[in-house]
Design a protein around this motif. Structure first.
Motif, PDB file in Angstrom:
ATOM      1  N   ASP A 105      -9.524   6.111   8.495  1.00  0.00           N
ATOM      2  CA  ASP A 105      -9.826   6.998   7.464  1.00  0.00           C
ATOM      3  C   ASP A 105     -10.538   8.047   8.820  1.00  0.00           C
ATOM      4  O   ASP A 105     -10.957   9.217   7.772  1.00  0.00           O
ATOM      5  CB  ASP A 105     -10.577   6.515   6.509  1.00  0.00           C
ATOM      6  CG  ASP A 105     -12.005   5.665   6.911  1.00  0.00           C
ATOM      7  OD1 ASP A 105     -11.363   5.509   8.312  1.00  0.00           O
ATOM      8  OD2 ASP A 105     -12.634   5.541   6.026  1.00  0.00           O
ATOM      9  N   GLN A 129      -6.393   0.460   7.249  1.00  0.00           N
ATOM     10  CA  GLN A 129      -5.600   1.900   6.832  1.00  0.00           C
ATOM     11  C   GLN A 129      -6.341   3.120   6.315  1.00  0.00           C
ATOM     12  O   GLN A 129      -7.737   3.284   6.707  1.00  0.00           O
ATOM     13  CB  GLN A 129      -4.919   1.203   4.983  1.00  0.00           C
ATOM     14  CG  GLN A 129      -5.650   1.566   4.211  1.00  0.00           C
ATOM     15  CD  GLN A 129      -4.534   0.492   2.537  1.00  0.00           C
ATOM     16  OE1 GLN A 129      -4.094   1.102   2.388  1.00  0.00           O
ATOM     17  NE2 GLN A 129      -5.380  -0.451   2.218  1.00  0.00           N
ATOM     18  N   VAL A 157      -4.955   7.957   5.922  1.00  0.00           N
ATOM     19  CA  VAL A 157      -4.184   8.877   4.939  1.00  0.00           C
ATOM     20  C   VAL A 157      -3.758  10.194   6.247  1.00  0.00           C
ATOM     21  O   VAL A 157      -4.931   9.864   7.570  1.00  0.00           O
ATOM     22  CB  VAL A 157      -4.171   8.982   4.141  1.00  0.00           C
ATOM     23  CG1 VAL A 157      -3.749  10.934   3.726  1.00  0.00           C
ATOM     24  CG2 VAL A 157      -4.342   8.496   3.173  1.00  0.00           C
ATOM     25  N   VAL A 174      -1.064   1.994   7.877  1.00  0.00           N
ATOM     26  CA  VAL A 174      -1.324   0.678   7.292  1.00  0.00           C
ATOM     27  C   VAL A 174      -1.183  -0.053   8.982  1.00  0.00           C
ATOM     28  O   VAL A 174       0.209   0.095   8.988  1.00  0.00           O
ATOM     29  CB  VAL A 174      -0.603   0.381   6.388  1.00  0.00           C
ATOM     30  CG1 VAL A 174      -0.914  -1.152   5.985  1.00  0.00           C
ATOM     31  CG2 VAL A 174      -0.716   1.073   5.036  1.00  0.00           C
ATOM     32  N   ASP A 219       3.581   9.214   1.331  1.00  0.00           N
ATOM     33  CA  ASP A 219       2.270   9.164   0.468  1.00  0.00           C
ATOM     34  C   ASP A 219       1.629   9.681   1.966  1.00  0.00           C
ATOM     35  O   ASP A 219       0.391   9.364   1.654  1.00  0.00           O
ATOM     36  CB  ASP A 219       1.419   7.315   0.396  1.00  0.00           C
ATOM     37  CG  ASP A 219       2.939   6.406   1.140  1.00  0.00           C
ATOM     38  OD1 ASP A 219       2.608   6.801   2.727  1.00  0.00           O
ATOM     39  OD2 ASP A 219       2.877   5.217   1.071  1.00  0.00           O
ATOM     40  N   LYS A 220       1.302   9.533   3.522  1.00  0.00           N
ATOM     41  CA  LYS A 220       1.612   9.547   4.411  1.00  0.00           C
ATOM     42  C   LYS A 220       0.658   9.186   4.734  1.00  0.00           C
ATOM     43  O   LYS A 220      -0.539   8.859   5.185  1.00  0.00           O
ATOM     44  CB  LYS A 220       0.952  11.018   4.304  1.00  0.00           C
ATOM     45  CG  LYS A 220       2.117  12.411   4.210  1.00  0.00           C
ATOM     46  CD  LYS A 220       1.178  13.515   4.089  1.00  0.00           C
ATOM     47  CE  LYS A 220       1.829  14.965   3.377  1.00  0.00           C
ATOM     48  NZ  LYS A 220       1.055  16.186   2.606  1.00  0.00           N
ATOM     49  N   LYS A 221       0.633   7.653   3.997  1.00  0.00           N
ATOM     50  CA  LYS A 221      -0.408   6.504   5.138  1.00  0.00           C
ATOM     51  C   LYS A 221       0.100   5.841   6.535  1.00  0.00           C
ATOM     52  O   LYS A 221       0.680   5.878   6.672  1.00  0.00           O
ATOM     53  CB  LYS A 221      -0.539   5.473   3.545  1.00  0.00           C
ATOM     54  CG  LYS A 221      -1.025   6.124   2.427  1.00  0.00           C
ATOM     55  CD  LYS A 221      -1.197   4.563   1.330  1.00  0.00           C
ATOM     56  CE  LYS A 221      -1.756   4.984   0.328  1.00  0.00           C
ATOM     57  NZ  LYS A 221      -1.797   4.068  -1.348  1.00  0.00           N
ATOM     58  N   PRO A 273       0.807  -1.228  -0.083  1.00  0.00           N
ATOM     59  CA  PRO A 273       0.176   0.314   0.088  1.00  0.00           C
ATOM     60  C   PRO A 273       0.511   1.394   0.017  1.00  0.00           C
ATOM     61  O   PRO A 273       0.276   2.021  -0.509  1.00  0.00           O
ATOM     62  CB  PRO A 273      -0.706  -0.468   0.984  1.00  0.00           C
ATOM     63  CG  PRO A 273      -0.272  -1.456   1.932  1.00  0.00           C
ATOM     64  CD  PRO A 273       1.185  -1.540   1.009  1.00  0.00           C
ATOM     65  N   HIS A 274       1.788   0.777   0.132  1.00  0.00           N
ATOM     66  CA  HIS A 274       2.842   2.111   0.435  1.00  0.00           C
ATOM     67  C   HIS A 274       3.560   2.798  -1.038  1.00  0.00           C
ATOM     68  O   HIS A 274       3.985   1.530  -1.488  1.00  0.00           O
ATOM     69  CB  HIS A 274       3.726   2.038   1.237  1.00  0.00           C
ATOM     70  CG  HIS A 274       3.637   2.191   3.122  1.00  0.00           C
ATOM     71  ND1 HIS A 274       2.208   3.613   3.557  1.00  0.00           N
ATOM     72  CD2 HIS A 274       3.437   1.265   3.850  1.00  0.00           C
ATOM     73  CE1 HIS A 274       2.002   3.076   4.531  1.00  0.00           C
ATOM     74  NE2 HIS A 274       2.708   1.774   4.911  1.00  0.00           N
TER      75      HIS A 274
END
Length: 133
Positions: free
Chosen positions: A85, A48, A50, A36, A32-34, A8-9
Motif C-alpha cells: 500500500d 495487497q 493498488v 495481491v 481493479d489495478k490491485k 480480492p480482484h
C-alpha cells in the motif's frame, strides 16, 4: 482439489508471478489495478495494494522482499512485499508499451520487451546500469 479463498480482484487477473522457494504467488488485476500476494498452499492473502495503472507483467524478486511490476504505459516499478500500500519505486521505462518482463533466475537482471520489438536488459536492483538494448 479446489481451495476456497478470498476474491480480492473484481475483474480478470492480468499478471501472475511465482516464487517456488518461498511458496508465494503474486497476482495483478486489470481494471481493479490491485496487487495481491498469496501464501501457498493455503491461499491466504499475505499483502495487497493498488497500482496507478494496469499491470501487464509482474515478478517476485529472488529474495521475495519486493514485487516488481510492469505497467502497460512502459514503466517498471517495485513495491516492498510487506507494504504493497506504499508508493511504488520507479525502476526503468520504455518509450513504447511493455509487453513482457522477467527477472533472471539468479535475480541480477530485469529483461523487458516492448511493442516496438525492443528488448532491454538492466541490472537489478540498480536498473540505471543497463547491460544491453
Amino acid at each position: 482439489e479446489l481451495i476456497a479463498c478470498e476474491q480480492p480482484h473484481t475483474g480478470r487477473i492480468t499478471a501472475l508471478g511465482y516464487n517456488r522457494d518461498k511458496k508465494l504467488i503474486a497476482t495483478a488485476g486489470g481494471n481493479d489495478k490491485k496487487l495481491v500476494v498469496w501464501d501457498l498452499p493455503n491461499m491466504k492473502i499475505v499483502s495487497q495494494g493498488v497500482t496507478d495503472k494496469k499491470v501487464v507483467a509482474l515478478e517476485l524478486d529472488k529474495s521475495c522482499e519486493n514485487v516488481v511490476f510492469a505497467e502497460k504505459s512502459g514503466e517498471v516499478f517495485s513495491k516492498p512485499l510487506d507494504a504493497l500500500d506504499t508508493p511504488a519505486k520507479h525502476l526503468l521505462g520504455h518509450i513504447s508499451s511493455l509487453t513482457a518482463m522477467v527477472i533472471s533466475e539468479d535475480g541480477s537482471h530485469i529483461l523487458t520487451g516492448d511493442r516496438d520489438e525492443k528488448i532491454r536488459i538492466s541490472h537489478y536492483p540498480c536498473t540505471f546500469d543497463m547491460l544491453g538494448v
